[in-house]
Design an enzyme around this catalytic site. Structure first.
Site, PDB file in Angstrom:
ATOM      1  N   ALA A  35      -5.993  -1.592   3.645  1.00 34.99           N
ATOM      2  CA  ALA A  35      -4.872  -2.501   3.384  1.00 34.99           C
ATOM      3  C   ALA A  35      -4.555  -3.336   4.620  1.00 34.99           C
ATOM      4  O   ALA A  35      -4.207  -4.514   4.506  1.00 34.99           O
ATOM      5  CB  ALA A  35      -3.652  -1.685   2.957  1.00 34.99           C
ATOM      6  N   ASP A  91      -1.032   9.396   7.933  1.00 38.92           N
ATOM      7  CA  ASP A  91      -0.209   8.450   7.183  1.00 38.92           C
ATOM      8  C   ASP A  91       0.656   7.614   8.111  1.00 38.92           C
ATOM      9  O   ASP A  91       0.916   6.447   7.838  1.00 38.92           O
ATOM     10  CB  ASP A  91       0.640   9.209   6.160  1.00 38.92           C
ATOM     11  CG  ASP A  91      -0.249   9.862   5.124  1.00 38.92           C
ATOM     12  OD1 ASP A  91      -0.833   9.136   4.310  1.00 38.92           O
ATOM     13  OD2 ASP A  91      -0.397  11.097   5.168  1.00 38.92           O
ATOM     14  N   THR A 101       2.124  -5.428 -10.520  1.00 44.74           N
ATOM     15  CA  THR A 101       0.955  -4.666 -10.062  1.00 44.74           C
ATOM     16  C   THR A 101      -0.337  -5.433 -10.353  1.00 44.74           C
ATOM     17  O   THR A 101      -0.374  -6.387 -11.145  1.00 44.74           O
ATOM     18  CB  THR A 101       0.870  -3.277 -10.731  1.00 44.74           C
ATOM     19  OG1 THR A 101       0.718  -3.474 -12.133  1.00 44.74           O
ATOM     20  CG2 THR A 101       2.102  -2.455 -10.443  1.00 44.74           C
ATOM     21  N   TYR A 102      -1.406  -4.968  -9.709  1.00 43.96           N
ATOM     22  CA  TYR A 102      -2.720  -5.612  -9.800  1.00 43.96           C
ATOM     23  C   TYR A 102      -3.702  -4.546 -10.269  1.00 43.96           C
ATOM     24  O   TYR A 102      -3.819  -3.496  -9.630  1.00 43.96           O
ATOM     25  CB  TYR A 102      -3.091  -6.122  -8.413  1.00 43.96           C
ATOM     26  CG  TYR A 102      -4.251  -7.058  -8.378  1.00 43.96           C
ATOM     27  CD1 TYR A 102      -4.127  -8.366  -8.827  1.00 43.96           C
ATOM     28  CD2 TYR A 102      -5.481  -6.641  -7.885  1.00 43.96           C
ATOM     29  CE1 TYR A 102      -5.202  -9.237  -8.787  1.00 43.96           C
ATOM     30  CE2 TYR A 102      -6.557  -7.515  -7.843  1.00 43.96           C
ATOM     31  CZ  TYR A 102      -6.404  -8.811  -8.300  1.00 43.96           C
ATOM     32  OH  TYR A 102      -7.468  -9.674  -8.261  1.00 43.96           O
ATOM     33  N   HIS A 139      -0.772  10.370   1.643  1.00 40.61           N
ATOM     34  CA  HIS A 139      -1.726   9.851   0.662  1.00 40.61           C
ATOM     35  C   HIS A 139      -2.570  11.034   0.200  1.00 40.61           C
ATOM     36  O   HIS A 139      -2.932  11.894   1.019  1.00 40.61           O
ATOM     37  CB  HIS A 139      -2.603   8.776   1.327  1.00 40.61           C
ATOM     38  CG  HIS A 139      -3.531   8.098   0.368  1.00 40.61           C
ATOM     39  ND1 HIS A 139      -4.756   8.636   0.020  1.00 40.61           N
ATOM     40  CD2 HIS A 139      -3.414   6.947  -0.330  1.00 40.61           C
ATOM     41  CE1 HIS A 139      -5.340   7.822  -0.851  1.00 40.61           C
ATOM     42  NE2 HIS A 139      -4.552   6.792  -1.075  1.00 40.61           N
ATOM     43  N   LYS A 162      -0.720  -0.896   9.750  1.00 41.33           N
ATOM     44  CA  LYS A 162      -0.344  -1.969   8.830  1.00 41.33           C
ATOM     45  C   LYS A 162       0.748  -2.848   9.462  1.00 41.33           C
ATOM     46  O   LYS A 162       0.729  -4.060   9.324  1.00 41.33           O
ATOM     47  CB  LYS A 162       0.143  -1.378   7.509  1.00 41.33           C
ATOM     48  CG  LYS A 162      -0.937  -0.637   6.718  1.00 41.33           C
ATOM     49  CD  LYS A 162      -0.366  -0.096   5.411  1.00 41.33           C
ATOM     50  CE  LYS A 162      -1.241   0.945   4.772  1.00 41.33           C
ATOM     51  NZ  LYS A 162      -0.751   1.416   3.478  1.00 41.33           N
ATOM     52  N   GLU A 176       9.623  -3.013 -10.160  1.00 35.33           N
ATOM     53  CA  GLU A 176       8.172  -3.179 -10.295  1.00 35.33           C
ATOM     54  C   GLU A 176       7.809  -3.287 -11.777  1.00 35.33           C
ATOM     55  O   GLU A 176       8.312  -2.543 -12.608  1.00 35.33           O
ATOM     56  CB  GLU A 176       7.441  -1.985  -9.666  1.00 35.33           C
ATOM     57  CG  GLU A 176       5.925  -2.141  -9.785  1.00 35.33           C
ATOM     58  CD  GLU A 176       5.167  -1.032  -9.081  1.00 35.33           C
ATOM     59  OE1 GLU A 176       5.390  -0.843  -7.876  1.00 35.33           O
ATOM     60  OE2 GLU A 176       4.372  -0.355  -9.753  1.00 35.33           O
ATOM     61  N   GLY A 198      -6.277  -0.249  -2.718  1.00 36.26           N
ATOM     62  CA  GLY A 198      -6.734  -0.003  -4.089  1.00 36.26           C
ATOM     63  C   GLY A 198      -7.499   1.306  -4.187  1.00 36.26           C
ATOM     64  O   GLY A 198      -7.932   1.858  -3.169  1.00 36.26           O
ATOM     65  N   ALA A 231      -6.876  -2.167 -11.197  1.00 37.52           N
ATOM     66  CA  ALA A 231      -8.008  -1.694 -10.396  1.00 37.52           C
ATOM     67  C   ALA A 231      -9.170  -2.671 -10.531  1.00 37.52           C
ATOM     68  O   ALA A 231      -9.430  -3.201 -11.617  1.00 37.52           O
ATOM     69  CB  ALA A 231      -8.418  -0.308 -10.871  1.00 37.52           C
TER      70      ALA A 231
END
Ligand code: FAD
Length: 304
Positions: free
Chosen positions: A118, A170, A39-40, A161, A177, A8, A99, A42
């Site tokens: 997500a 979770d 990564t993206y 989380h 998902k 990553e 996010g 915030a």
């Protein structure tokens, strides 16, 4: 032992960081990873710079790029346009994330925009890709082969989380998902093998079938360890923390971090981990050393 591995990266925050990132990417690419993820920021703050790193991976390396995307603050129209922009750039693998709220905004405030989780972003990515493929071949044409190749990963949290109210939440979320079309999961980093192995066992018992890639980040200094703990809310790894804080030599701290991650990786591979996802922190030394210690480099030919 041959299992695939991936790295990553995050988009560079300055011109000098950008220059050293290209060097780091070339070193990491030479080890033959299955993919590298970017990564993206915030609230979409890094859209341009994330895409720049992904395009560099596509054009300057043989490595498959995987784009993190979040739904924070986007309308349906904006999210649709964002996914299309990445697909148009040649990106076919995504990590779909909800996010976090921007700094100073609470989870309880309205911060998300039209997409609430997500799972919804996973569905949107598949929908945009399907529409795009249809337009490319004309309505009524046969379904193009590349349509099946879009990979949509999602996040998983072995220790829950931070906002989860109960353990099963979770597992419910991960299952939602998968049902939405996720093809694999990548975990939040963790420091204890039983956290990952126990979570995977629970997920399988719950009916989750997608590969769950363990996320590992070598903690190579006390400062980095404290920052990781602050960002993730993970349990403090006692022995690692004491060893890092007891040393004032950066070289020794680096070795301590590498040794800890190598032992952790060995334990989870023995326990059945299908691959390793290494948080590189945009530096190659620690993650490549871990793979070297494990004898994985140049043997990895499989993909997940
Ligand atoms: P979701 O899966 O949508 O879940 C968020 C919360 O809602 C959880 O508490 C979940 O339990 C609950 N929830 C959602 N749907 C359901 C449901 N159907 N049933 C029950 N509960 C539900 N953030 C960034 O901004 N940029 C990044 O690049 C980035 N990369 C990451 C990479 C990895 C590997 C990981 C693990 C995290 C990353 N994050 C990133 C952080 C992530 O955005 C946050 O952890 C965020 O708070 C949760 O995202 P999510 O995709 O897990 O959300």
């Amino acid at each position: 032992m041959t299992i695939p591995y991936s790295f990553e990266l995050f988009p560079p925050r300055s011109a000098s960081a950008e220059l050293s990132l290209w060097d780091t990417i070339q070193v990491l690419a030479a080890t033959g990873p299955d993919f590298m993820s970017v990564t993206y920021g915030a609230n979409g703050s890094s859209r341009k710079s994330s895409l720049q790193v992904l395009t560099y991976l596509l054009e300057q390396t043989p490595v498959h790029p995987l784009a993190h995307l979040t739904c924070v603050g986007s309308s349906h129209f904006e999210a649709n346009r964002l996914v299309r922009e990445f697909l148009d750039a040649g990106i076919t693998s995504f990590l779909a994330l909800r996010g976090d709220p921007p700094a100073g905004v609470s989870e309880d405030d309205q911060f998300l925009g039209d997409l609430g989780s997500a799972s919804e972003l996973v569905q949107l990515i598949h929908r945009v890709q399907a529409e795009r493929a249809q337009y490319a071949t004309g309505f009524g044409g046969r379904i193009p082969e590349h349509r099946a190749r879009v990979r949509v990963a999602v996040a998983a949290f072995p220790n829950g989380h931070p906002r989860s109210r109960r353990t099963n939440q979770d597992l419910d979320t991960l299952m939602a998902k998968e049902v939405s079309g996720a093809t694999m999961a990548i975990t939040q980093l963790f420091f204890h093998a039983e956290d990952y192995l126990g979570f995977v066992a629970d997920a399988r018992a719950f009916g989750v079938t997608i590969p769950i890639l363990p996320g590992l980040m070598p903690a190579t200094s006390p400062v980095r360890l404290e920052r990781i703990l602050e960002l993730t809310g993970e349990r403090r790894p006692g022995a690692l923390s004491r060893a890092l804080h007891a040393s004032d030599s950066p070289d020794e701290q680096l070795s301590i971090g590498i040794e800890h991650s190598t032992a952790l990786a060995r334990e989870i591979i023995d326990g059945g981990a299908p691959a390793l996802h290494l948080y590189s922190f945009n530096q190659h030394q620690a993650v490549v050393s871990v793979l070297d210690e494990l004898n994985l480099i140049n043997q990895s030919k499989e993909t997940v």
